[in-house]
Design a protein around this motif. Structure first.
Motif, PDB file in Angstrom:
ATOM      1  N   ILE A 106       0.846  -1.190   0.000  1.00 46.94           N
ATOM      2  CA  ILE A 106       0.000   0.000   0.000  1.00 46.94           C
ATOM      3  C   ILE A 106       0.881   1.239   0.000  1.00 46.94           C
ATOM      4  O   ILE A 106       1.852   1.309   0.760  1.00 46.94           O
ATOM      5  N   THR A 107       0.537   2.216  -0.837  1.00 51.01           N
ATOM      6  CA  THR A 107       1.198   3.514  -0.810  1.00 51.01           C
ATOM      7  C   THR A 107       0.294   4.467  -0.041  1.00 51.01           C
ATOM      8  O   THR A 107      -0.824   4.747  -0.466  1.00 51.01           O
ATOM      9  N   LEU A 108       0.775   4.919   1.106  1.00 51.05           N
ATOM     10  CA  LEU A 108       0.016   5.866   1.924  1.00 51.05           C
ATOM     11  C   LEU A 108       0.321   7.285   1.478  1.00 51.05           C
ATOM     12  O   LEU A 108       1.448   7.596   1.092  1.00 51.05           O
ATOM     13  N   ASP A 109      -0.693   8.161   1.585  1.00 50.40           N
ATOM     14  CA  ASP A 109      -0.531   9.538   1.139  1.00 50.40           C
ATOM     15  C   ASP A 109       0.024  10.453   2.232  1.00 50.40           C
ATOM     16  O   ASP A 109      -0.088  11.665   2.148  1.00 50.40           O
ATOM     17  N   ARG A 110       0.621   9.860   3.231  1.00 53.58           N
ATOM     18  CA  ARG A 110       1.317  10.612   4.281  1.00 53.58           C
ATOM     19  C   ARG A 110       2.293   9.671   4.971  1.00 53.58           C
ATOM     20  O   ARG A 110       2.132   8.445   4.915  1.00 53.58           O
ATOM     21  N   VAL A 111       3.304  10.232   5.590  1.00 50.19           N
ATOM     22  CA  VAL A 111       4.283   9.441   6.319  1.00 50.19           C
ATOM     23  C   VAL A 111       3.803   9.282   7.751  1.00 50.19           C
ATOM     24  O   VAL A 111       3.540  10.266   8.439  1.00 50.19           O
ATOM     25  N   VAL A 112       3.652   8.043   8.185  1.00 44.90           N
ATOM     26  CA  VAL A 112       3.199   7.736   9.549  1.00 44.90           C
ATOM     27  C   VAL A 112       4.362   7.070  10.272  1.00 44.90           C
ATOM     28  O   VAL A 112       4.788   5.979   9.890  1.00 44.90           O
ATOM     29  N   GLN A 113       4.856   7.730  11.320  1.00 42.67           N
ATOM     30  CA  GLN A 113       6.023   7.191  12.023  1.00 42.67           C
ATOM     31  C   GLN A 113       5.648   6.376  13.254  1.00 42.67           C
ATOM     32  O   GLN A 113       6.390   5.494  13.661  1.00 42.67           O
ATOM     33  N   ASP A 114       4.496   6.645  13.849  1.00 47.25           N
ATOM     34  CA  ASP A 114       4.064   5.910  15.033  1.00 47.25           C
ATOM     35  C   ASP A 114       3.509   4.547  14.610  1.00 47.25           C
ATOM     36  O   ASP A 114       2.550   4.476  13.838  1.00 47.25           O
ATOM     37  N   PRO A 115       4.105   3.430  15.096  1.00 52.80           N
ATOM     38  CA  PRO A 115       3.640   2.098  14.671  1.00 52.80           C
ATOM     39  C   PRO A 115       2.173   1.831  14.983  1.00 52.80           C
ATOM     40  O   PRO A 115       1.469   1.214  14.179  1.00 52.80           O
ATOM     41  N   ALA A 116       1.679   2.292  16.132  1.00 49.58           N
ATOM     42  CA  ALA A 116       0.272   2.066  16.488  1.00 49.58           C
ATOM     43  C   ALA A 116      -0.660   2.831  15.544  1.00 49.58           C
ATOM     44  O   ALA A 116      -1.692   2.310  15.108  1.00 49.58           O
TER      45      ALA A 116
END
Length: 195
Positions: free
Chosen positions: A134-144
């Motif tokens: 999946i290509t997400l449209d934002r960078v998510v750094q928190d694993p939860a």
């Protein structure tokens, strides 16, 4: 070529077709790996049969197959389950080519290996885990937070994630996800929840 060679070839083709098409492809729908398993198996059978007719030492043959395995496994990212199918295809080619002098043992092992894979990879025992990128449209750094976002988008429980690429300029990230889909009747949160 002797009649035992043709018998061994028939058993090999039947066993690898059962393993790659009937078991693997019907459950995982990856035609690229189905083709790879069949091609590897037939190649191993051919090379091992030729080596046996030319009186090449068995240690040399196994050494060549070891090199082949390392090259293949390092050239592409495949799951442990797919590695199991890969080595079974390799083993079937060796068993049927080397075991043509012992037809009962060869036939038994050629039937046993796909049967073991059928049972071990059955959804009842291994669960229905699906995999996608999946290509997400934002960078998510928190694993939860990443797990929650993927769970909403895929409508399932995330089992494992692996970040393949992060692009801070475009603010996107590519994630490989393994997940178990929720039942169809389960209510789900909106896919594009407020951030």
């Amino acid at each position: 070529m002797t009649a035992w060679f043709w018998y061994a070839l028939f058993i090999d083709i039947a066993a690898v077709t059962t393993m790659a098409v009937v078991i693997y492809y019907r459950r995982h729908r990856r035609s690229d790996l189905m083709f790879a398993y069949i091609a590897l198996n037939i190649g191993v059978f051919s090379v091992a049969s030729l080596m046996l007719t030319q009186q090449v030492e068995l240690a040399v043959a196994f050494g060549l197959f070891g090199v082949l395995s390392i090259i293949r496994l390092r050239s592409d990212a495949i799951s442990q389950r797919e590695i199991g199918y890969y080595f079974t295809a390799l083993a079937l080619g060796l068993i049927t080519s080397i075991g043509s002098g012992h037809p009962l043992a060869m036939t038994g092992f050629a039937a046993l290996l796909p049967l073991v894979l059928y049972i071990a990879d059955h959804p009842r025992f291994s669960g229905s885990v699906e995999r996608c990128s999946i290509t997400l449209d934002r960078v998510v750094q928190d694993p939860a937070e990443l797990e929650a976002e993927l769970s909403r988008r895929l409508r399932g429980r995330v089992v494992q994630t692996k970040t393949d690429r992060v692009d801070y300029v475009r603010d996107t990230m590519l994630v490989e996800v393994k997940y178990r889909p929720w039942p169809a009747d389960r209510p789900v949160a909106p896919v594009y929840a407020d951030r």
